[in-house]
Design a protein around this motif. Structure first.
Motif, mmCIF file in Angstrom:
data_model
loop_
_atom_site.group_PDB
_atom_site.id
_atom_site.type_symbol
_atom_site.label_atom_id
_atom_site.label_comp_id
_atom_site.label_asym_id
_atom_site.label_seq_id
_atom_site.Cartn_x
_atom_site.Cartn_y
_atom_site.Cartn_z
ATOM 1 N N ALA A 195 0.988 -1.203 0.073
ATOM 2 C CA ALA A 195 -0.003 0.049 -0.069
ATOM 3 C C ALA A 195 0.953 1.296 0.150
ATOM 4 C CB ALA A 195 -0.845 -0.055 1.202
ATOM 5 N N THR A 196 2.156 1.273 0.411
ATOM 6 C CA THR A 196 3.101 2.032 0.411
ATOM 7 C C THR A 196 3.734 2.282 -0.960
ATOM 8 O OG1 THR A 196 4.522 0.699 1.317
ATOM 9 C CG2 THR A 196 3.549 2.124 2.700
ATOM 10 N N CYS A 197 4.733 3.275 -1.092
ATOM 11 C CA CYS A 197 5.419 3.376 -2.368
ATOM 12 C C CYS A 197 6.208 1.998 -2.638
ATOM 13 C CB CYS A 197 6.595 4.522 -2.034
ATOM 14 S SG CYS A 197 7.605 4.776 -3.216
ATOM 15 N N ARG A 198 5.934 1.619 -4.055
ATOM 16 C CA ARG A 198 6.432 0.271 -4.520
ATOM 17 C C ARG A 198 7.841 0.497 -4.641
ATOM 18 N NH1 ARG A 198 2.319 -2.783 -5.488
ATOM 19 N NH2 ARG A 198 0.493 -1.897 -6.617
ATOM 20 N N ARG A 199 8.332 1.963 -4.965
ATOM 21 C CA ARG A 199 10.039 1.844 -5.135
ATOM 22 C C ARG A 199 10.633 1.565 -3.755
ATOM 23 N NH1 ARG A 199 11.834 4.614 -9.571
ATOM 24 N NH2 ARG A 199 9.860 5.374 -9.729
ATOM 25 N N GLN A 200 10.052 2.127 -2.647
ATOM 26 C CA GLN A 200 10.721 1.939 -1.338
ATOM 27 C C GLN A 200 10.599 0.320 -0.995
ATOM 28 O OE1 GLN A 200 8.100 4.497 1.221
ATOM 29 N NE2 GLN A 200 9.740 5.751 1.378
ATOM 30 N N VAL A 201 9.437 -0.427 -1.381
ATOM 31 C CA VAL A 201 9.375 -1.725 -1.093
ATOM 32 C C VAL A 201 10.583 -2.584 -2.015
ATOM 33 C CG1 VAL A 201 7.892 -3.988 -1.458
ATOM 34 C CG2 VAL A 201 7.086 -1.613 -0.562
ATOM 35 N N LEU A 202 10.599 -2.105 -3.323
ATOM 36 C CA LEU A 202 11.704 -2.878 -4.035
ATOM 37 C C LEU A 202 12.941 -2.286 -3.743
ATOM 38 C CD1 LEU A 202 11.591 -4.161 -6.960
ATOM 39 C CD2 LEU A 202 11.821 -1.699 -8.081
ATOM 40 N N TYR B 112 13.910 -4.193 -0.552
ATOM 41 C CA TYR B 112 14.359 -5.801 -0.918
ATOM 42 C C TYR B 112 16.074 -5.831 -1.258
ATOM 43 C CZ TYR B 112 14.493 -10.479 -2.975
ATOM 44 O OH TYR B 112 14.884 -11.774 -3.195
ATOM 45 N N PHE B 113 16.462 -5.047 -1.976
ATOM 46 C CA PHE B 113 17.844 -4.896 -2.346
ATOM 47 C C PHE B 113 18.871 -4.360 -1.202
ATOM 48 C CE2 PHE B 113 15.782 -5.593 -6.570
ATOM 49 C CZ PHE B 113 16.473 -6.716 -6.924
ATOM 50 N N GLY B 114 18.343 -3.996 -0.057
ATOM 51 C CA GLY B 114 19.005 -3.524 0.951
ATOM 52 C C GLY B 114 19.154 -1.949 1.038
ATOM 53 N N GLU B 115 18.192 -1.245 0.330
ATOM 54 C CA GLU B 115 18.525 0.083 -0.011
ATOM 55 C C GLU B 115 17.297 0.862 0.581
ATOM 56 O OE1 GLU B 115 19.782 0.694 -3.902
ATOM 57 O OE2 GLU B 115 19.396 2.837 -3.615
ATOM 58 N N GLU B 116 17.508 1.775 1.229
ATOM 59 C CA GLU B 116 16.534 2.747 1.773
ATOM 60 C C GLU B 116 16.183 3.945 0.999
ATOM 61 O OE1 GLU B 116 14.869 3.870 6.517
ATOM 62 O OE2 GLU B 116 16.192 1.998 5.896
ATOM 63 N N LEU B 117 15.030 4.381 0.742
ATOM 64 C CA LEU B 117 14.584 5.572 0.120
ATOM 65 C C LEU B 117 13.767 6.286 1.024
ATOM 66 C CD1 LEU B 117 14.581 6.568 -2.869
ATOM 67 C CD2 LEU B 117 12.169 5.715 -3.114
ATOM 68 N N GLY B 118 14.552 7.500 1.457
ATOM 69 C CA GLY B 118 13.954 8.378 2.314
ATOM 70 C C GLY B 118 12.323 8.695 2.263
ATOM 71 N N ALA B 119 12.035 9.071 1.084
ATOM 72 C CA ALA B 119 10.566 9.326 1.266
ATOM 73 C C ALA B 119 9.962 8.695 -0.139
ATOM 74 C CB ALA B 119 10.653 11.035 0.852
ATOM 75 N N PRO B 120 8.680 8.532 0.069
ATOM 76 C CA PRO B 120 8.009 8.049 -1.220
ATOM 77 C C PRO B 120 8.432 8.656 -2.397
ATOM 78 C CG PRO B 120 6.309 8.366 0.784
ATOM 79 C CD PRO B 120 7.664 9.128 1.178
ATOM 80 N N CYS B 121 8.283 7.877 -3.542
ATOM 81 C CA CYS B 121 8.826 8.246 -4.709
ATOM 82 C C CYS B 121 8.340 9.200 -5.483
ATOM 83 C CB CYS B 121 9.459 7.376 -5.458
ATOM 84 S SG CYS B 121 8.028 6.449 -6.409
#
Ligand code: ADP
Ligand code: ZN
Length: 525
Positions: free
Chosen positions: A379-386, A389-398
Motif C-alpha cells: 500500500a506504500t510506495c512500490r519503489r521503497q519496497v523494491l 528488498y535490495f537492502g537500500e532505503e529510500l527516504g521518502a515515497p517516490c
C-alpha cells in the motif's frame, strides 16, 4: 577504502576517451578502476545497465597482461568480443563454440601477450589445460562476471562457479574483481567466501531507476488491459511484454497485431532465424513491441524501450527488477506495468514445486516469490519496497509509482498488527504464517497444543478476523519490513516492529488485499 587518486586516474581517463570516446566515468566506476588498476581486489554490485563492463575492461588495458573475464553467457561472448575489436581492443573468447583450431589460435595469442581481454566460460577456465596455460601467460586481472552464480541462494546457481575458488589459491597476487547485478546478503557472503574477497572494498551502487514508473494492477482481462495501457500511454513506442508460456506469447502477439499494434513473438521454441529477426527488428526499429518469455532480453542493450509489461508474475523480485530494468536505459520516462492474479501465484508455485532443484533451493525460491507478492500488495510506495528488498532505503515515497500517484484505500490496522507481532514474538520469532494464523485465530491444532501455544495470551485474540485477513496482514508486515522472513518461511519481528508494539506508530494497510480472496490459493499452499 579505495586508493587515493594517482596518475593512474589520468591514464584511465585517457583510455576511456581514446578507446570508447567517453568523457568521464559514471559514479563509482572511477573508484573501481583505480582500485583494480592499482592491483587491488573488489566486489562490484551494480544494477544491469549500470556500466559494469568498463570496470574490468579499462583496468585490463591499463595493467600489463591480459584481463581474464569469466562469464557464463557463452551466447553473448562473440558479440562482446566483436564490439571490442571494432574499438581496436585485442579481445578473444574461449568456449565450447570454438573449433580446435580456433582454440589453438587463441591460446597462442594469449601466451605471446597479443591479447588485452579474454572471455572464458567457467567450465573452460577450470580445465587443467586452461589453468596450465594461465600459469604461463601474463595475466592482468580476473573479472568474475555474474558472480551471483556462485551462490546456491541465488536464482542462477551454477556449480562450476564454485570451482572458481581456484583463483585466489592458485593466483593470489593477481587482482580479482567480482561483479553482479543481484546479490542479497547471503549471496554476497558466498561470493566473498569463494573468491576470498573478505578484506576487499565493496562498491555498491544504487538500484534506483527513478525514470521508471512502477505499476501493478489486478488481472481482470489481461489482453484488453494491456491494449488499453498501450493505446493510452505508449502507442508507437518500443516495449517488451513478458508472458510465462510460449503459447500465451504467440497468442498475445497475434492478438496485438489484429488490434493494430506492431508486435512480434519471441521464445526459445521458435526457429533461430525467427528469433534473430525479432531481435534485429527490435533493436533497429522505432516502435516494435516484442511479446516474449524471459528468454528475451539478456544482453539486449536498447536504450529507448519505453515500457515493460508483465502479463504473468515473474518468479522473483530479482527477475522482476532485471526485466523491468530493460525499460528506460536512456533515462527518459518509462513504465513498468504488471497485472497479476491468483492463478499466477498458483502457476508459479507449481512450477517452483515441480522443478528438480534441491529442497533448499526451492525454499529460497519460494521466499523470493513471497517477496514479490508483498511488493504486489504494497500500500506504500512500490519503489521503497523494491529498493528495501535490495537492502537500500529510500527516504521518502517516490511520487512516481501507482501507490504514490493513486493511493489505495487503506484502513487502520494498528491493533491487528500489534496482535500479529506479539504472536510472532511470543512464539519465538520462528514460525510461518500458517502457524501464526492458527495461534491468532485460536485454532488448537495438534501442533499449537504440543508447543503450548494455546496457553499464550495472544492465543485467539484475533478470532474476529478470518484466515485470509491474517495472511494478508502478515504478508504486508513482511513487505513493510516489520517482519523478516527467514529460513523455512519463519517470520521474525525486526527492530522496526517496536514502534508499533509500543503504540508510537500506527499502521494503515490496503483494503483491497485484506478483502476475502477466492479459496484457490489456500488449496495451493
Ligand atoms: P552492465 O554490464 O552493468 O549491465 P554495461 O557495462 O553493459 O552495463 O553498460 C551499459 C551501457 O552504459 C553501455 O551502453 C555502456 O557503453 C554505457 N556506459 C557505461 N559506462 C559509461 C560511461 N562512463 N560513459 C558513457 N557510457 C557508459
Ligand atoms: Zn512511489
Amino acid at each position: 577504502a579505495p586508493a587515493a587518486p594517482t596518475t593512474h586516474d589520468t591514464a584511465a581517463l585517457t583510455v576511456l576517451k581514446k578507446v570508447w570516446g567517453y568523457d568521464a566515468f559514471r559514479g563509482v566506476q572511477a573508484d573501481i578502476v583505480r582500485t583494480v588498476a592499482g592491483g587491488g581486489n573488489a566486489l562490484v554490485l551494480m544494477p544491469t545497465g549500470g556500466g559494469k563492463s568498463l570496470c574490468y575492461q579499462v583496468p585490463s588495458l591499463l595493467r600489463p597482461g591480459v584481463g581474464i573475464i569469466v562469464s557464463p553467457l557463452i551466447a553473448l561472448m562473440k558479440d562482446q568480443v566483436d564490439t571490442l575489436r571494432a574499438l581496436g581492443v585485442r579481445a578473444a573468447f574461449l568456449n565450447s563454440t570454438l573449433s580446435l583450431d580456433g582454440v589453438r589460435e587463441v591460446e597462442s595469442a594469449l601466451l605471446s601477450g597479443e591479447l588485452d581481454l579474454l572471455y572464458v566460460a567457467p567450465e573452460r577456465l577450470l580445465l587443467p589445460r586452461t589453468l596450465d596455460l594461465l600459469d604461463r601467460a601474463p595475466v592482468a586481472l580476473f573479472a568474475v562476471d555474474e558472480a551471483h552464480c556462485v551462490s546456491q541462494w541465488g536464482h542462477d546457481f551454477r556449480p562450476e562457479y564454485q570451482g572458481l575458488n581456484v583463483l585466489p589459491d592458485r593466483y593470489p597476487h593477481i587482482p580479482r574483481l567480482a561483479l553482479t547485478a543481484t546479490a542479497d546478503d547471503r549471496t554476497r557472503a558466498d561470493i566473498l567466501s569463494v573468491l576470498q574477497l573478505g578484506g576487499a572494498p565493496q562498491f555498491i551502487s544504487s538500484f534506483d531507476r527513478p525514470n521508471i514508473q512502477y505499476r501493478v494492477a489486478n488481472k481482470e482481462g489481461p489482453k484488453t488491459q494491456l491494449l488499453d495501457f498501450i493505446n493510452a500511454e505508449h502507442r508507437g513506442d518500443a516495449g517488451i511484454v513478458y508472458c510465462l508460456s510460449r503459447k500465451s506469447v504467440e497468442e498475445t502477439a497475434r492478438w496485438l497485431q489484429t488490434q493494430g499494434v506492431d508486435a512480434v513473438a519471441y521464445h526459445a521454441g521458435l526457429p533461430p532465424r525467427e528469433r534473430n529477426s525479432a531481435q534485429e527488428r527490435f533493436l533497429n526499429e522505432e516502435g516494435l513491441v516484442v511479446v516474449a518469455t524471459v528468454a528475451f532480453g539478456m544482453g539486449i542493450d536498447k536504450p529507448n524501450v519505453r515500457f515493460v509489461a508483465h502479463l504473468d508474475l515473474p518468479k522473483s523480485m530479482e527477475g522482476y527488477y532485471q526485466e523491468t530494468g530493460r525499460a528506460g536505459r536512456d533515462g527518459l520516462p518509462s513504465t513498468a506495468w504488471m497485472v497479476y492474479g491468483l492463478a499466477d501465484v498458483v502457476n508459479v508455485r507449481r512450477m517452483l514445486a515441480s522443478s528438480d532443484a534441491p529442497e533448499e533451493v526451492k525454499r529460497v525460491e519460494a521466499a523470493k516469490l513471497d517477496a514479490l507478492l508483498t511488493y504486489c500488495e504494497a500500500a506504500t510506495c512500490r519503489r521503497q519496497v523494491l529498493l528495501s528488498y535490495f537492502g537500500e532505503e529510500l527516504g521518502a515515497p517516490c511520487g512516481n509509482c501507482d501507490t504514490c500517484l493513486n493511493p489505495p484505500g487503506v484502513r487502520d490496522a494498528t491493533r491487528e498488527a500489534q496482535m500479529a507481532l506479539s504472536a510472532v514474538i511470543r512464539t519465538g520469532n520462528r514460525f510461518g504464517a500458517a502457524h501464526l494464523t492458527d495461534v491468532l485465530m485460536g485454532h488448537a491444532t495438534e501442533r499449537v497444543v504440543s508447543l503450548g501455544h494455546h496457553q499464550l495470551p495472544t492465543f485467539a485474540v484475533g478470532a474476529a478476523h478470518d484466515e485470509k485477513y491474517w495472511r494478508g496482514l502478515l504478508r504486508q508486515l513482511v513487505s513493510l519490513g516489520y517482519l523478516a522472513a527467514g529460513e523455512h518461511h519463519g517470520l521474525s519481528a525486526t527492530g522496526k516492529a517496536r514502534a508499533i508494539l509500543k503504540g508510537e506508530q500506527t499502521l494503515a494497510l490496503r483494503e483491497d488485499t485484506l478483502a476475502p480472496r477466492p479459496s484457490k490459493r489456500d488449496r495451493d499452499r
